[in-house]
Write a protein that holds these residues in place. Structure first.
Motif, PDB file in Angstrom:
ATOM      1  N   CYS A  27       0.835  -1.218   0.000  1.00  9.78           N
ATOM      2  CA  CYS A  27       0.000   0.000   0.000  1.00  9.78           C
ATOM      3  C   CYS A  27       0.862   1.258   0.000  1.00  9.78           C
ATOM      4  CB  CYS A  27      -0.871   0.037   1.252  1.00  9.78           C
ATOM      5  SG  CYS A  27      -2.238  -1.098   1.184  1.00  9.78           S
ATOM      6  N   ARG A  28       0.532   2.155  -0.920  1.00 13.21           N
ATOM      7  CA  ARG A  28       1.109   3.502  -0.871  1.00 13.21           C
ATOM      8  C   ARG A  28       0.093   4.403  -0.185  1.00 13.21           C
ATOM      9  NH1 ARG A  28       2.402   2.548  -6.448  1.00 13.21           N
ATOM     10  NH2 ARG A  28       0.721   3.933  -7.075  1.00 13.21           N
ATOM     11  N   ARG A  29       0.501   5.650   0.078  1.00 16.90           N
ATOM     12  CA  ARG A  29      -0.428   6.617   0.664  1.00 16.90           C
ATOM     13  C   ARG A  29      -1.517   6.916  -0.367  1.00 16.90           C
ATOM     14  NH1 ARG A  29      -1.193  12.137   1.460  1.00 16.90           N
ATOM     15  NH2 ARG A  29      -1.693  12.595   3.640  1.00 16.90           N
ATOM     16  N   GLY A  30      -2.772   6.802   0.028  1.00 16.71           N
ATOM     17  CA  GLY A  30      -3.862   7.150  -0.908  1.00 16.71           C
ATOM     18  C   GLY A  30      -4.990   6.127  -0.881  1.00 16.71           C
ATOM     19  N   PHE A  31      -5.745   6.085  -2.005  1.00 14.54           N
ATOM     20  CA  PHE A  31      -6.930   5.234  -2.072  1.00 14.54           C
ATOM     21  C   PHE A  31      -6.549   3.758  -2.090  1.00 14.54           C
ATOM     22  CE2 PHE A  31      -8.623   9.086  -4.318  1.00 14.54           C
ATOM     23  CZ  PHE A  31      -9.515   9.428  -3.325  1.00 14.54           C
ATOM     24  N   VAL A  32      -7.275   2.982  -1.297  1.00  9.68           N
ATOM     25  CA  VAL A  32      -7.051   1.530  -1.283  1.00  9.68           C
ATOM     26  C   VAL A  32      -8.409   0.823  -1.335  1.00  9.68           C
ATOM     27  CG1 VAL A  32      -4.865   1.563   0.011  1.00  9.68           C
ATOM     28  CG2 VAL A  32      -7.048   1.513   1.269  1.00  9.68           C
TER      29      VAL A  32
END
Ligand SMILES: C[S@@+](CC[C@H](N)C(=O)[O-])C[C@H]1O[C@@H](n2cnc3c(N)ncnc32)[C@H](O)[C@@H]1O
Length: 464
Positions: free
Chosen positions: A424-429
């Motif tokens: 996961c990166r920072r942002g929508f998941v």
């Protein structure tokens, strides 16, 4: 009590009255696009519920009256749909087959549309029509939750549904009615009675006549209501048989495991066409259900064929789908190959099943399901898109534990362990539970938190 007028039609009045006074059992069907009935029954048992199979309807499970289903994670994940047992009958009789073009003329809020689309395993063409815009929202929400990509929605007076839509193989007319059969769920009786029923009958006849005109020769029409009134049932069939001059006949039906009664042959001094015997009545005390009426009509194979309609070409180039969804969530290459991007509004991209053929006219209000919001930067997968893609997503996806579900459905921000957040990166998941999609969220790796983006207006939203 206005229902007293049906005393002569009912075999056991006391049993009928007692059934109406009892709360109605709940019935769920498993969404085969996500799991089978045995797996659904297992999930329900884990929660201390005791589902029993519905003998006459494969995939349906009965739960005791009052069992809440709306706020459960498996409901939000589109694993199931709740539908009153009696109301499963019309689609069972419609018997839609793969490759057919199906019209649901009075579709909202969409329980039966979903049933049809699901029997077709999310493929082919279902056109769901209703005349009331406000009732389209729950219809759409149900299709999105269940991940059904084979439905287009039209907004028309069904009695004037245009010939330009072309011929349909099967048509359901689940007509607006006085709803006396739903008394176990709803109270008021004021709008019932012979006069009210006679007013409905005019519209019901007009809807059924239009359905007959739109059906292909040899095709099937199911007319149904959830009312007891013969004015809205046998009298409608009788009138249409008289007007149709042999173009349709009523086909006898029997459903193994379900007790049905034949149509009423006389009412208020009127003697109906003998074919109304082949109609089916569900009385509440016979199967512990609500009340229903259904008739299966077949159009003569040598009847005049309606004009064929050109299929609406929904295809559209939508590179965002490929680049954003596939790359951002590391989806397998074949995961979207059956999808066709069909509409790109200012807000997002809709997809339909590749073999879906909606009519050109009336132009659908909605086609398929919106999967990607493109008005945001970066784009964001919709809740419906998350439900569709979750099982295959390998990146930017978070798996929730049971204890975290209340915070997620309550739209909170909460801590997630590193092991729960996959690449996961920072942002929508995409947010999942036990491999099934729940919706989306905003992941912050610095704080190790997930902000829920579960929709405020999800149907039946309560904290589990
Ligand atoms: C009994 S409800 C249908 C229930 C639906 N089939 C389901 O399973 O959820 C009847 C529907 O007919 C719609 N309706 C009323 N008049 C109509 C018309 N003239 N043309 C099309 N739909 C109409 C109502 O808005 C209502 O949603």
């Amino acid at each position: 009590m206005p229902l007293q007028r049906y005393r002569p039609l009912i075999d056991d009045w006391d049993a009928f009255a007692a059934a109406l006074a009892r709360p109605l059992p709940r019935v769920l069907w498993a969404n085969p696009l996500r799991l089978d009935a045995a797996a659904l029954a297992g999930l329900l048992r884990e929660e201390g519920l005791a589902p029993q199979p519905v003998a006459w309807y494969p995939g349906a499970l009965r739960l005791p009256a009052g069992t809440p289903v709306g706020g459960r994670w498996w409901y939000f994940a589109g694993l199931t749909h709740a539908q009153e047992e009696a109301s499963l009958l019309p689609v069972r009789l419609l018997d839609p087959l793969p490759g057919e073009r199906i019209l649901d003329l009075c579709a909202a809020p969409g329980g039966k549309t979903a049933q049809i689309a699901m029997i077709l395993h999310g493929r082919g063409t279902v056109v769901a029509n209703d005349v009331i815009l406000g009732r389209m929202r729950p219809l759409r929400a149900n299709l999105e939750r269940l991940g059904l990509l084979n439905v287009s929605l039209t907004l028309r007076d069904g009695a004037g549904y245009p010939n330009a839509a072309g011929a349909f193989d099967r048509i359901l007319v689940d007509a607006p009615c006085s709803c006396e059969g739903t008394l176990r769920r709803h109270d008021p009786l004021e709008r019932y009675g012979a006069e009210v029923s006679s007013r409905y009958a005019r519209l019901q006849q007009a809807l059924l006549r239009r359905a007959i005109a739109l059906c292909r020769p040899g095709g099937r029409i199911v007319y149904s209501t959830c009312t007891f009134a013969p004015e809205e049932n046998e009298a409608v069939i009788d009138a249409v048989l008289r007007q149709s001059d042999g173009v349709v006949r009523v086909v006898p039906q029997a459903v193994a495991g379900l007790r049905t009664a034949p149509g009423v042959s006389r009412w208020n001094g009127q003697r109906f066409d003998p074919q109304v015997d082949h109609c089916l009545r569900l009385w509440p005390h016979h199967n512990d259900t609500g009340g229903f009426f259904a008739a299966v009509l077949e159009k003569a194979p040598d009847a005049e064929a309606p004009r064929a309609a050109p299929a609406h070409p929904p295809q559209l180039a939508a590179p965002e789908l490929e680049t954003w969804l596939r790359c951002h969530h590391d989806l397998p290459p074949d995961c979207m190959e059956d999808w066709l991007p069909c509409r790109h509004s200012s807000r997002g991209i809709h997809v339909v099943q590749r073999d879906h053929r909606p009519p050109a006219r009336p132009e659908p209000e909605v086609m398929g399901v919106e999967v990607l919001k493109t008005a945001t930067r970066p784009p964001k997968v919709t809740t419906a898109g998350a439900l569709l893609l979750a099982p295959q997503a390998q990146a930017n996806v978070v798996d929730l534990e049971t204890a975290q579900l209340p915070a997620y459905f309550g739209r909170g921000t909460f801590a997630v362990a590193a092991a729960q957040a996959h690449r996961c990166r920072r942002g929508f998941v995409i947010v999942r539970h036990r491999g099934f999609g729940l919706g989306s969220g905003w992941y912050d790796p610095g704080a190790a938190t997930l902000q829920s983006l579960f929709p405020k207006r999800a149907p039946g939203r309560v904290v589990p």
